[in-house]
Design a protein around this motif. Structure first.
Motif, PDB file in Angstrom:
ATOM      1  N   ARG A  47       0.888  -1.412   0.340  1.00 55.07           N
ATOM      2  CA  ARG A  47      -0.286   0.113  -0.237  1.00 55.07           C
ATOM      3  C   ARG A  47       0.813   1.071   0.205  1.00 55.07           C
ATOM      4  NH1 ARG A  47      -3.190   4.266   1.461  1.00 55.07           N
ATOM      5  NH2 ARG A  47      -5.248   4.189   1.687  1.00 55.07           N
ATOM      6  N   PHE A  98       1.956   4.957   0.727  1.00 52.97           N
ATOM      7  CA  PHE A  98       1.727   5.490   1.861  1.00 52.97           C
ATOM      8  C   PHE A  98       2.356   7.153   1.808  1.00 52.97           C
ATOM      9  CE2 PHE A  98       0.540   4.019   5.818  1.00 52.97           C
ATOM     10  CZ  PHE A  98       0.662   2.346   5.598  1.00 52.97           C
ATOM     11  N   ASP A  99       1.745   8.494   1.205  1.00 53.48           N
ATOM     12  CA  ASP A  99       2.305   9.769   0.838  1.00 53.48           C
ATOM     13  C   ASP A  99       2.832   8.900  -0.513  1.00 53.48           C
ATOM     14  OD1 ASP A  99       1.556  11.336   2.303  1.00 53.48           O
ATOM     15  OD2 ASP A  99       2.683  10.213   4.343  1.00 53.48           O
ATOM     16  N   LEU A 130       5.893  13.521  10.210  1.00 50.49           N
ATOM     17  CA  LEU A 130       6.214  13.043   9.577  1.00 50.49           C
ATOM     18  C   LEU A 130       5.360  11.805   8.260  1.00 50.49           C
ATOM     19  CD1 LEU A 130       6.128   9.650  12.607  1.00 50.49           C
ATOM     20  CD2 LEU A 130       7.275  11.051  11.502  1.00 50.49           C
ATOM     21  N   HIS A 131       6.215  11.562   7.266  1.00 48.09           N
ATOM     22  CA  HIS A 131       5.726  11.658   5.671  1.00 48.09           C
ATOM     23  C   HIS A 131       5.628   9.819   5.619  1.00 48.09           C
ATOM     24  CE1 HIS A 131       4.847  14.712   4.440  1.00 48.09           C
ATOM     25  NE2 HIS A 131       5.693  15.825   4.830  1.00 48.09           N
ATOM     26  N   GLY A 132       5.509   8.751   4.572  1.00 45.44           N
ATOM     27  CA  GLY A 132       5.443   8.156   3.716  1.00 45.44           C
ATOM     28  C   GLY A 132       5.060   6.487   4.925  1.00 45.44           C
ATOM     29  N   ALA A 133       6.463   5.850   4.246  1.00 43.07           N
ATOM     30  CA  ALA A 133       7.353   4.538   5.514  1.00 43.07           C
ATOM     31  C   ALA A 133       6.724   4.709   7.253  1.00 43.07           C
ATOM     32  CB  ALA A 133       7.651   3.741   5.416  1.00 43.07           C
ATOM     33  N   ARG A 134       7.359   5.905   7.475  1.00 47.19           N
ATOM     34  CA  ARG A 134       7.353   6.721   9.175  1.00 47.19           C
ATOM     35  C   ARG A 134       6.104   5.959   9.422  1.00 47.19           C
ATOM     36  NH1 ARG A 134      11.467  10.596  10.812  1.00 47.19           N
ATOM     37  NH2 ARG A 134      11.459   9.143  12.424  1.00 47.19           N
ATOM     38  N   VAL A 135       4.891   7.262   8.476  1.00 44.62           N
ATOM     39  CA  VAL A 135       3.293   7.101   9.144  1.00 44.62           C
ATOM     40  C   VAL A 135       3.215   5.494   9.565  1.00 44.62           C
ATOM     41  CG1 VAL A 135       1.396   7.672   8.588  1.00 44.62           C
ATOM     42  CG2 VAL A 135       3.412   8.685   8.064  1.00 44.62           C
ATOM     43  N   TYR A 136       3.120   4.929   8.135  1.00 47.00           N
ATOM     44  CA  TYR A 136       3.441   3.542   8.423  1.00 47.00           C
ATOM     45  C   TYR A 136       3.528   3.047  10.471  1.00 47.00           C
ATOM     46  CZ  TYR A 136       2.819  -1.672   8.872  1.00 47.00           C
ATOM     47  OH  TYR A 136       2.964  -3.307   8.757  1.00 47.00           O
ATOM     48  N   GLY A 137       5.048   3.246  10.179  1.00 54.39           N
ATOM     49  CA  GLY A 137       5.513   2.384  11.177  1.00 54.39           C
ATOM     50  C   GLY A 137       5.483   3.092  13.005  1.00 54.39           C
ATOM     51  N   LEU A 139      -2.881  -3.047   6.937  1.00 57.94           N
ATOM     52  CA  LEU A 139      -2.531  -1.904   6.031  1.00 57.94           C
ATOM     53  C   LEU A 139      -3.122  -1.193   5.366  1.00 57.94           C
ATOM     54  CD1 LEU A 139       0.637  -1.695   5.373  1.00 57.94           C
ATOM     55  CD2 LEU A 139      -0.008  -3.859   3.373  1.00 57.94           C
ATOM     56  N   ASN A 140      -4.169  -1.081   5.233  1.00 62.72           N
ATOM     57  CA  ASN A 140      -5.434  -0.720   4.323  1.00 62.72           C
ATOM     58  C   ASN A 140      -6.061   0.754   5.450  1.00 62.72           C
ATOM     59  OD1 ASN A 140      -4.863  -2.036   1.391  1.00 62.72           O
ATOM     60  ND2 ASN A 140      -6.190  -3.182   1.808  1.00 62.72           N
ATOM     61  N   LEU A 143      -4.437   2.002   8.062  1.00 60.67           N
ATOM     62  CA  LEU A 143      -3.645   2.206   8.213  1.00 60.67           C
ATOM     63  C   LEU A 143      -3.436   3.253   7.702  1.00 60.67           C
ATOM     64  CD1 LEU A 143      -0.574   0.618  10.759  1.00 60.67           C
ATOM     65  CD2 LEU A 143      -3.163   1.400  11.624  1.00 60.67           C
ATOM     66  N   GLY A 144      -2.848   3.166   6.264  1.00 57.51           N
ATOM     67  CA  GLY A 144      -3.001   4.071   5.021  1.00 57.51           C
ATOM     68  C   GLY A 144      -3.881   5.027   5.096  1.00 57.51           C
ATOM     69  N   ALA A 145      -5.350   4.585   4.691  1.00 56.60           N
ATOM     70  CA  ALA A 145      -6.290   5.093   4.940  1.00 56.60           C
ATOM     71  C   ALA A 145      -6.198   6.489   6.389  1.00 56.60           C
ATOM     72  CB  ALA A 145      -7.317   4.096   5.055  1.00 56.60           C
ATOM     73  N   GLU A 177      -3.545   8.864   5.625  1.00 59.06           N
ATOM     74  CA  GLU A 177      -4.072  10.081   4.900  1.00 59.06           C
ATOM     75  C   GLU A 177      -5.184  10.648   5.282  1.00 59.06           C
ATOM     76  OE1 GLU A 177      -6.171   7.470   1.561  1.00 59.06           O
ATOM     77  OE2 GLU A 177      -4.130   6.613   1.034  1.00 59.06           O
TER      78      GLU A 177
END
Lengths: 96, 250
Positions: A20, A22-23, B185-192, B212-213, B215-217, B220
């Motif tokens: 998925r 992320f940004d 935070l941006h990108g994968a660090r948001v997921y982390g 995963l979906n 957390l992505g939402a 956003e």
């Protein structure tokens, strides 16, 4: 492990992998090993191009135009990442 | 009674946590916080709670409002984060972070400058009409007393309705800092950050894909920040920094 991926090969996600965005990055979840991997902005573009069925050569062409980089270098980068993704069990060569 | 190895998931006690286990039984699902609380969720998703004989009533009540409800919500596919949450003018800030990062303390400090408490320990999220909202679930802060023992303290202000999720602060103590600071935070660090705070009761492929979906939402919609603070920073100083999150959130 020596993995040969050509610039005209078509790849696909393996079954137990989920990704998925992320940004501008992509998180790839490997449900087999339980790990997750992150791809930076360029890697994310390559990943999304490859899983959409485009070859490393086609994705490299896209990147060369978009980022104004040398075509051969862009294709080489795509092939390198594709080899790495296959080696990590996140992608496989698609059967013809 | 079913043998112990019928439990699908069994988590032993760690630090100050209560041993937890759950299994499918009695026409639904049974979960136990061993020696404290038991919940049976029937086939329609309705929970019924039983406090164990001799259990600490305060702890049982806290578990019922937090971990047990998170379990019930998980069965319905709803996410919960380990953290605190406060609201102001219908907008919510969620604080996540490791134990000792200051989640409860900072939430209490925010409640002393006009925010309302939504949650102290478990943040209940739900997507409604395309917007992630935080439900009010708790009315007390769990704060350390003079002897460093945690106990309930009534919040100055308590939210009575859900609030729209606007910002998430991942709190971290950093001994190199001289004052609290924050960075988006941006990108994968948001997921982390979000993944580390996610409450999980199962780890099937479907659950992990959905997580995963989700957390992505969430990432956003909400702006996610890392908030660093010195070890002996005043909660009010951190609260002032966090209070600005709603101003910078889209």
């Amino acid at each position: 492990m020596n993995i040969a991926i050509g610039r005209d090969d078509v790849l696909a996600e393996v079954e137990r992998v989920h990704a998925r965005r992320f940004d501008d990055e992509v998180v790839v979840l490997d449900l087999n090993g339980g790990d997750y991997f992150t791809l930076n902005a360029t890697g994310a573009r390559i990943w999304e191009g490859l899983v959409s069925g485009r070859t490393p050569a086609q994705v490299g062409q896209d990147l060369a135009i978009e980022f104004d980089v040398e075509y051969e270098q862009a294709v080489s980068d795509c092939v390198s990442l594709a080899v790495d993704l296959v080696a990590r069990g996140l992608m496989r060569r698609s059967l013809p | 009674m079913s043998p112990v190895d019928d439990w699908l998931v069994s988590v032993p006690a760690k630090n100050e946590t209560v041993p937890f286990r759950w299994r499918r039984a009695e026409g639904g699902v049974v979960a136990e916080w061993v020696g404290v609380l038991r919940v049976h969720v029937d086939a329609s998703g309705r929970p019924s709670f039983t406090t164990a004989n001799g259990a600490n009533e305060q702890l049982a009540a806290k578990l019922k409002n937090t971990a047990a409800m998170a379990f019930v919500r998980a069965l319905r596919g709803l996410p919960s984060l380990h953290g605190s949450a406060v609201a102001k003018s219908g907008n919510a800030i969620v604080c996540i972070g490791d134990s000792g990062a200051g989640k409860s303390t900072v939430a209490a400090a925010l409640c002393s400058i006009g925010f309302e408490l939504l949650a102290d320990d478990v943040v209940a999220l739900e997507l409604i009409d395309g917007c992630w909202i935080v439900h009010p679930t708790e009315e007390v802060h769990w704060l350390e007393d003079a002897s460093a023992k945690k106990g309930p303290r009534k919040a100055e202000r308590v939210a009575t309705r859900p609030a729209a999720l606007k910002a998430i602060a991942s709190l971290r103590v950093d001994s190199s800092m001289t004052a609290p600071s924050m960075a988006r935070l941006h990108g994968a660090r948001v997921y982390g950050a979000l993944s580390a705070a996610t409450l999980r009761f199962d780890a099937t492929d479907d659950v992990r894909r959905r997580e995963l979906n989700v957390l992505g939402a969430i990432g956003e919609q909400a702006s996610v920040f890392e908030v660093l603070r010195p070890p002996r920073s005043r909660p009010s100083d951190v609260a002032r920094v966090l209070g600005r999150l709603l101003e910078s959130a889209p």
